[in-house]
Motif scaffolding. Sequence first.
Motif, PDB file in Angstrom:
ATOM      1  N   LEU A  53     -55.416  95.727  44.857  1.00  0.00           N
ATOM      2  CA  LEU A  53     -55.419  96.958  44.658  1.00  0.00           C
ATOM      3  C   LEU A  53     -54.702  97.693  45.441  1.00  0.00           C
ATOM      4  CD1 LEU A  53     -58.788  97.179  42.537  1.00  0.00           C
ATOM      5  CD2 LEU A  53     -56.509  97.432  41.668  1.00  0.00           C
ATOM      6  N   ALA A  57     -51.445  99.958  44.917  1.00  0.00           N
ATOM      7  CA  ALA A  57     -51.396 101.420  44.891  1.00  0.00           C
ATOM      8  C   ALA A  57     -50.371 101.504  46.005  1.00  0.00           C
ATOM      9  CB  ALA A  57     -52.653 101.854  45.705  1.00  0.00           C
ATOM     10  N   THR A  63     -52.162 103.723  40.761  1.00  0.00           N
ATOM     11  CA  THR A  63     -52.710 104.857  41.240  1.00  0.00           C
ATOM     12  C   THR A  63     -54.090 104.980  41.286  1.00  0.00           C
ATOM     13  OG1 THR A  63     -51.826 106.454  39.224  1.00  0.00           O
ATOM     14  CG2 THR A  63     -50.617 106.609  41.467  1.00  0.00           C
ATOM     15  N   VAL A  64     -54.675 105.991  42.166  1.00  0.00           N
ATOM     16  CA  VAL A  64     -55.947 106.212  42.036  1.00  0.00           C
ATOM     17  C   VAL A  64     -56.191 107.569  41.017  1.00  0.00           C
ATOM     18  CG1 VAL A  64     -58.203 106.887  43.216  1.00  0.00           C
ATOM     19  CG2 VAL A  64     -56.755 105.347  44.281  1.00  0.00           C
ATOM     20  N   TYR A  75     -58.664 103.158  39.122  1.00  0.00           N
ATOM     21  CA  TYR A  75     -57.164 102.702  39.112  1.00  0.00           C
ATOM     22  C   TYR A  75     -56.541 102.913  37.652  1.00  0.00           C
ATOM     23  CZ  TYR A  75     -57.736 101.160  43.831  1.00  0.00           C
ATOM     24  OH  TYR A  75     -58.175 101.193  45.271  1.00  0.00           O
TER      25      TYR A  75
END
Lengths: 186, 186
Positions: A53, A57, A63-64, A75
């Motif tokens: 992850l 990212a 993306t968060v 996410y």
Amino acid sequence: MSMMNYAAGVSLKHATLGLLTYGPASGYDLLQKFRESLANVWPATQSQLYGELGKLAAAGLVTVAAEGPRGRKEYAITPEGSAELRHWLGEVPPAPNRRSEMLLRVFFLGMLTPEQAREYLDDRATVAAELQAELRELATTVDPDSGPLAVYGRLALEWALRFSVMQEEWATWAADEVRRAQEGVE
Amino acid sequence: MSMMNYAAGVSLKHATLGLLTYGPASGYDLLQKFRESLANVWPATQSQLYGELGKLAAAGLVTVAAEGPRGRKEYAITPEGSAELRHWLGEVPPAPNRRSEMLLRVFFLGMLTPEQAREYLDDRATVAAELQAELRELATTVDPDSGPLAVYGRLALEWALRFSVMQEEWATWAADEVRRAQEGVE
DNA sequence: CTGTGCATGTAATCCGTTACATGATTTA
DNA sequence: TAAATCATGTAACGGATTACATGCACAG
């Protein structure tokens, strides 16, 4: 640099992106999905997933989207991630499975007595039959329209079923071959 | 210490021991045997093999039986190695294959258009059919009594044949399922 | 206020691949 | 004597597993 791609045939990446297309999720959530639905096609450990992850990212493929209690990071897949997944699915030919411990053993069955060799093959048949039973059970308990994962999941289940049938039949046949070879020698 | 065992499920070790039961061989020789006979069940790279032979020798499962020109080292399996191989064959249950990139993709086919999904499945059927043809060819060219490896090798070949038949049938069926689902929705 | 579950991360180790690096021997 | 083949090794890197380590939040 965000332009840096990591290697082509790496499927944890795509498994993760794939699961995220069903909606945003935390590492913790994804881990459960891996256990529930992908355990038999692409298992992942916690350690691996959190690392992945991070890389996804950094590469801009996820993306968060939100942060929750207990440091939870939710996410979401980005358009780039989505494009990458579709590219992989549609344009990258799948790598065939190259290794089979089960078959490797078959190559060396001559090191055992014919009785032991037959026992090995009979065991394969038994294990395959047991798996079949489990899969048939599973097939009845799966809700036919429980989300899109189940739709194509059914195809995967059918594959596993057919595979275990094939395996059972082959092992039974092979055990018989060994028996025949034995008799031929006597 | 020679008592130190390395991990249980490591099959390169057993593949190597297995090949050495057919007679002493150098790393170079073994590498060719890996390419000739084990390429489709347990491939090994040169780098890996030389390392493995070192570890096996350190563990006392093989020894350097002779040295030849060009630094050639001919390895032979020891009684300990033989015992280890038989133990693995007879008493350690084989680990089932956990990963299938092909099936992983099936889980996410819903991300593509139904047309693309069918194309994927049709391609699987085609590839399986081609493999079948190759295997049938191979079956005719294999000498029925060319060494003990060929005896059990035949069983492995038959497995591969049945597998590719199963795969083709499944893929054809699955493509049809997708077609039907599509029509159902329209 | 205690246990269960949620939640994330790091470290060590091993297996496998690719690439690099070197050199001896035989054959044409 | 040049090319092909025999022959062995090391380095770098990435993927996978296991174990370690920590801590918050909620339900009973």
